[in-house]
Motif scaffolding. Structure first.
Motif, PDB file in Angstrom:
ATOM      1  N   TYR A   1       0.824  -1.202   0.000  1.00 25.24           N
ATOM      2  CA  TYR A   1       0.000   0.000   0.000  1.00 25.24           C
ATOM      3  C   TYR A   1       0.857   1.251   0.000  1.00 25.24           C
ATOM      4  O   TYR A   1       2.045   1.218   0.328  1.00 25.24           O
ATOM      5  CB  TYR A   1      -0.953  -0.016   1.205  1.00 25.24           C
ATOM      6  N   ARG A   2       0.248   2.346  -0.370  1.00 22.05           N
ATOM      7  CA  ARG A   2       0.956   3.608  -0.545  1.00 22.05           C
ATOM      8  C   ARG A   2       1.787   4.011   0.669  1.00 22.05           C
ATOM      9  O   ARG A   2       2.872   4.544   0.535  1.00 22.05           O
ATOM     10  CB  ARG A   2      -0.045   4.720  -0.878  1.00 22.05           C
ATOM     11  N   ASN A   3       1.294   3.755   1.872  1.00 17.17           N
ATOM     12  CA  ASN A   3       2.042   4.149   3.065  1.00 17.17           C
ATOM     13  C   ASN A   3       3.141   3.151   3.426  1.00 17.17           C
ATOM     14  O   ASN A   3       3.930   3.387   4.321  1.00 17.17           O
ATOM     15  CB  ASN A   3       1.104   4.372   4.260  1.00 17.17           C
ATOM     16  N   ASP A   4       3.185   2.014   2.730  1.00 16.10           N
ATOM     17  CA  ASP A   4       4.293   1.069   2.908  1.00 16.10           C
ATOM     18  C   ASP A   4       5.506   1.599   2.162  1.00 16.10           C
ATOM     19  O   ASP A   4       5.385   2.397   1.241  1.00 16.10           O
ATOM     20  CB  ASP A   4       3.955  -0.309   2.327  1.00 16.10           C
ATOM     21  N   THR A   5       6.664   1.135   2.539  1.00 14.94           N
ATOM     22  CA  THR A   5       7.865   1.490   1.794  1.00 14.94           C
ATOM     23  C   THR A   5       8.574   0.216   1.379  1.00 14.94           C
ATOM     24  O   THR A   5       8.322  -0.856   1.943  1.00 14.94           O
ATOM     25  CB  THR A   5       8.833   2.339   2.647  1.00 14.94           C
ATOM     26  N   LEU A   6       9.457   0.322   0.429  1.00 12.34           N
ATOM     27  CA  LEU A   6      10.215  -0.855   0.003  1.00 12.34           C
ATOM     28  C   LEU A   6      11.052  -1.407   1.143  1.00 12.34           C
ATOM     29  O   LEU A   6      11.323  -2.596   1.197  1.00 12.34           O
ATOM     30  CB  LEU A   6      11.112  -0.497  -1.177  1.00 12.34           C
ATOM     31  N   GLN A   7      11.432  -0.552   2.076  1.00 14.66           N
ATOM     32  CA  GLN A   7      12.238  -0.999   3.204  1.00 14.66           C
ATOM     33  C   GLN A   7      11.446  -1.891   4.156  1.00 14.66           C
ATOM     34  O   GLN A   7      12.029  -2.618   4.944  1.00 14.66           O
ATOM     35  CB  GLN A   7      12.819   0.196   3.970  1.00 14.66           C
ATOM     36  N   ASP A   8      10.112  -1.842   4.081  1.00 18.59           N
ATOM     37  CA  ASP A   8       9.272  -2.691   4.927  1.00 18.59           C
ATOM     38  C   ASP A   8       9.278  -4.141   4.457  1.00 18.59           C
ATOM     39  O   ASP A   8       8.875  -5.034   5.183  1.00 18.59           O
ATOM     40  CB  ASP A   8       7.827  -2.187   4.928  1.00 18.59           C
ATOM     41  N   ILE A   9       9.722  -4.369   3.235  1.00 15.97           N
ATOM     42  CA  ILE A   9       9.746  -5.715   2.670  1.00 15.97           C
ATOM     43  C   ILE A   9      11.101  -6.325   2.990  1.00 15.97           C
ATOM     44  O   ILE A   9      12.112  -5.958   2.408  1.00 15.97           O
ATOM     45  CB  ILE A   9       9.495  -5.673   1.156  1.00 15.97           C
ATOM     46  N   THR A  10      11.103  -7.239   3.926  1.00 13.82           N
ATOM     47  CA  THR A  10      12.372  -7.787   4.410  1.00 13.82           C
ATOM     48  C   THR A  10      12.573  -9.252   4.041  1.00 13.82           C
ATOM     49  O   THR A  10      13.639  -9.793   4.254  1.00 13.82           O
ATOM     50  CB  THR A  10      12.476  -7.639   5.940  1.00 13.82           C
ATOM     51  N   SER A  11      11.581  -9.894   3.496  1.00 13.46           N
ATOM     52  CA  SER A  11      11.692 -11.306   3.162  1.00 13.46           C
ATOM     53  C   SER A  11      12.416 -11.495   1.833  1.00 13.46           C
ATOM     54  O   SER A  11      12.189 -10.763   0.879  1.00 13.46           O
ATOM     55  CB  SER A  11      10.301 -11.934   3.068  1.00 13.46           C
ATOM     56  N   ASP A  12      13.269 -12.486   1.772  1.00 14.46           N
ATOM     57  CA  ASP A  12      13.942 -12.840   0.524  1.00 14.46           C
ATOM     58  C   ASP A  12      13.135 -13.852  -0.284  1.00 14.46           C
ATOM     59  O   ASP A  12      13.628 -14.410  -1.252  1.00 14.46           O
ATOM     60  CB  ASP A  12      15.335 -13.404   0.823  1.00 14.46           C
ATOM     61  N   ASN A  13      11.902 -14.093   0.115  1.00 18.07           N
ATOM     62  CA  ASN A  13      11.059 -15.065  -0.572  1.00 18.07           C
ATOM     63  C   ASN A  13      10.350 -14.497  -1.794  1.00 18.07           C
ATOM     64  O   ASN A  13       9.645 -15.218  -2.482  1.00 18.07           O
ATOM     65  CB  ASN A  13      10.007 -15.634   0.384  1.00 18.07           C
TER      66      ASN A  13
END
Length: 86
Positions: free
Chosen positions: A29-41
């Motif tokens: 979502y718009r308020n998420d950032t790419l840095q919030d995605i921490t999984s390598d899956n």
């Protein structure tokens, strides 16, 4: 192994198309950032416009980032498929 991608919420056609192609699609979502995605899956992160994303802190996941601007869902699928080669 399930193929997983993250797709920005405003890219509805892309989310549906990739889901139909067998991907497990997570919505960013718009308020998420790419840095919030921490999984390598995740194989890829699809965003509408890289200029609107804050990349200053760096991406924590090893996924490829695909900018969807000007691309059809089919073209995005081909980019992901060609990079990962299932």
């Amino acid at each position: 192994m399930t193929k997983k991608v993250v797709v920005e919420n405003n890219l509805e056609e892309v989310r549906v198309y990739l889901g139909e192609k067998g991907y497990d699609v997570r919505t960013m979502y718009r308020n998420d950032t790419l840095q919030d995605i921490t999984s390598d899956n995740y194989e890829a992160i699809i965003v509408s416009d890289l200029n609107n994303m804050n990349l200053s802190q760096g991406l924590k996941a090893k996924a490829s980032i695909v900018e969807a601007a000007g691309l059809t869902p089919e073209q995005i699928y081909q980019i992901i498929h060609n990079k990962v080669r299932f």
